[in-house]
Design a protein around this motif. Structure first.
Motif, short mmCIF file in Angstrom:
data_model
loop_
_atom_site.label_atom_id
_atom_site.label_comp_id
_atom_site.label_asym_id
_atom_site.label_seq_id
_atom_site.Cartn_x
_atom_site.Cartn_y
_atom_site.Cartn_z
N GLY A 114 7.36 28.20 16.67
CA GLY A 114 6.51 29.15 17.38
C GLY A 114 7.06 30.55 17.49
N ASP A 115 6.63 31.22 18.56
CA ASP A 115 6.93 32.63 18.75
C ASP A 115 8.42 32.93 18.81
OD1 ASP A 115 4.25 33.18 18.76
OD2 ASP A 115 4.08 33.23 20.95
N SER A 116 9.21 32.01 19.35
CA SER A 116 10.64 32.28 19.47
C SER A 116 11.29 32.49 18.11
CB SER A 116 11.35 31.17 20.24
OG SER A 116 11.21 29.93 19.56
N LEU A 117 10.88 31.73 17.10
CA LEU A 117 11.44 31.92 15.76
C LEU A 117 10.96 33.22 15.14
CD1 LEU A 117 11.47 28.37 14.13
CD2 LEU A 117 13.41 29.74 14.87
N VAL A 118 9.70 33.57 15.34
CA VAL A 118 9.20 34.83 14.81
C VAL A 118 9.99 35.98 15.44
CG1 VAL A 118 7.20 36.37 14.64
CG2 VAL A 118 6.92 33.91 14.28
N SER A 119 10.21 35.93 16.73
CA SER A 119 10.99 36.97 17.41
C SER A 119 12.42 37.03 16.88
CB SER A 119 11.02 36.72 18.92
OG SER A 119 9.74 36.78 19.46
N LEU A 120 13.01 35.87 16.66
CA LEU A 120 14.38 35.81 16.15
C LEU A 120 14.46 36.41 14.74
CD1 LEU A 120 17.31 34.85 16.35
CD2 LEU A 120 16.54 32.62 15.53
N PHE A 121 13.53 36.06 13.87
CA PHE A 121 13.54 36.58 12.51
C PHE A 121 13.21 38.07 12.48
CE2 PHE A 121 14.09 32.32 11.44
CZ PHE A 121 14.28 32.16 10.08
N THR A 122 12.39 38.53 13.41
CA THR A 122 12.10 39.96 13.52
C THR A 122 13.35 40.71 13.94
OG1 THR A 122 9.79 39.53 14.06
CG2 THR A 122 10.65 41.69 14.68
N ALA A 123 14.10 40.17 14.88
CA ALA A 123 15.36 40.80 15.31
C ALA A 123 16.36 40.83 14.16
CB ALA A 123 15.94 40.05 16.51
N ALA A 124 16.45 39.75 13.40
CA ALA A 124 17.36 39.70 12.26
C ALA A 124 16.96 40.74 11.21
CB ALA A 124 17.37 38.30 11.65
N PHE B 9 21.03 38.06 -0.37
CA PHE B 9 20.09 37.77 0.71
C PHE B 9 20.62 38.42 1.97
CE2 PHE B 9 19.58 34.32 -2.31
CZ PHE B 9 18.20 34.25 -2.43
N GLN B 10 19.72 38.99 2.75
CA GLN B 10 20.14 39.61 4.01
C GLN B 10 20.19 38.59 5.14
OE1 GLN B 10 17.81 41.18 1.85
NE2 GLN B 10 19.67 42.19 1.11
N LYS C 13 15.46 43.59 11.78
CA LYS C 13 15.84 44.91 12.30
C LYS C 13 17.34 45.15 12.13
CE LYS C 13 11.99 45.29 15.49
NZ LYS C 13 11.56 45.27 16.89
N VAL C 14 18.15 44.14 12.38
CA VAL C 14 19.60 44.28 12.19
C VAL C 14 19.91 44.53 10.72
CG1 VAL C 14 21.81 43.04 12.28
CG2 VAL C 14 20.24 42.93 14.23
N SER C 15 19.26 43.80 9.82
CA SER C 15 19.47 43.98 8.38
C SER C 15 19.05 45.37 7.93
CB SER C 15 18.70 42.93 7.59
OG SER C 15 19.26 41.66 7.79
N GLU C 16 17.92 45.83 8.43
CA GLU C 16 17.46 47.18 8.08
C GLU C 16 18.46 48.22 8.56
OE1 GLU C 16 13.63 47.21 9.94
OE2 GLU C 16 12.62 46.53 8.11
N GLN C 17 18.98 48.05 9.77
CA GLN C 17 19.96 48.99 10.32
C GLN C 17 21.24 48.99 9.49
OE1 GLN C 17 19.36 51.16 12.77
NE2 GLN C 17 21.34 52.06 12.38
N ARG C 18 21.67 47.82 9.08
CA ARG C 18 22.86 47.72 8.22
C ARG C 18 22.62 48.45 6.91
NH1 ARG C 18 25.31 41.62 8.39
NH2 ARG C 18 26.31 41.80 10.42
#
Length: 169
Positions: free
Chosen positions: A142-152, A79-80, A154-159
């Motif tokens: 709400g939106d804060s969790l969606v933003s947090l999971f989107t950032a995660a 799991f990423q 992006k980090v996983s994709e970059q890794r």
């Protein structure tokens, strides 16, 4: 997608423009990685909410085991992103949740998101010592969790891209 509609590009035109030929010898598999999330929580509402958040933020799959057996089976997979709910551990077993979280934290390809109780400083200290990507004192919605999971994501994709580049060198 909204930007494309505003520019007058239709879904058919978009579909035709992004068709590519697969490289030979890849066995028909796509090159883009599957991004999987594991939610370790004994709270069914939180599991459902975070499952929806992962879908909204672009994760491929989200596993949400509700039993200790399901959690033990999840340890054998990659799991990423792993979400650990210390306030409501799976099957009420916080020792097992901690052990599983420590196992995933030792994997360089896994980001750890730890949810603890707002009144327990020990949870945050443990998460930070473990190297958690994020610590949440309590779980928001709400939106804060969606933003947090989107950032995660992006980090996983970059890794993932960095691992492929290093392997090719």
């Amino acid at each position: 997608m909204m930007m494309m509609v505003a520019l007058g590009i239709t879904a058919e035109e978009l579909s035709n423009s992004v068709k590519t030929r697969e490289p030979e010898g890849w066995g028909g598999r796509l090159a883009c990685p599957q991004l999987s999330c594991l939610v370790m929580s004994g709270d069914a509402g939180l599991r459902q909410r975070l499952g929806a958040v992962t879908e909204l933020s672009g994760w491929s799959t989200c596993e949400t085991p509700a039993s200790s057996e399901g959690l033990r089976q999840a340890v054998d997979r990659e799991f990423q992103l792993v979400v650990v709910d210390l306030a409501n551990p799976v099957a009420g077993n916080s020792a097992e949740a901690i052990a599983v979280a420590e196992e995933f934290a030792s994997r360089p390809s896994t980001l750890l998101l730890v949810c603890g109780r707002e009144d327990r400083l020990e949870d945050e200290l443990w998460a930070r010592q473990l190297g958690a990507f994020v610590y949440l004192p309590g779980v928001s919605t709400g939106d804060s969790l969606v933003s947090l999971f989107t950032a995660a994501r992006k980090v996983s994709e970059q890794r993932g891209v960095n691992r492929l580049v290093k392997a090719a060198i």
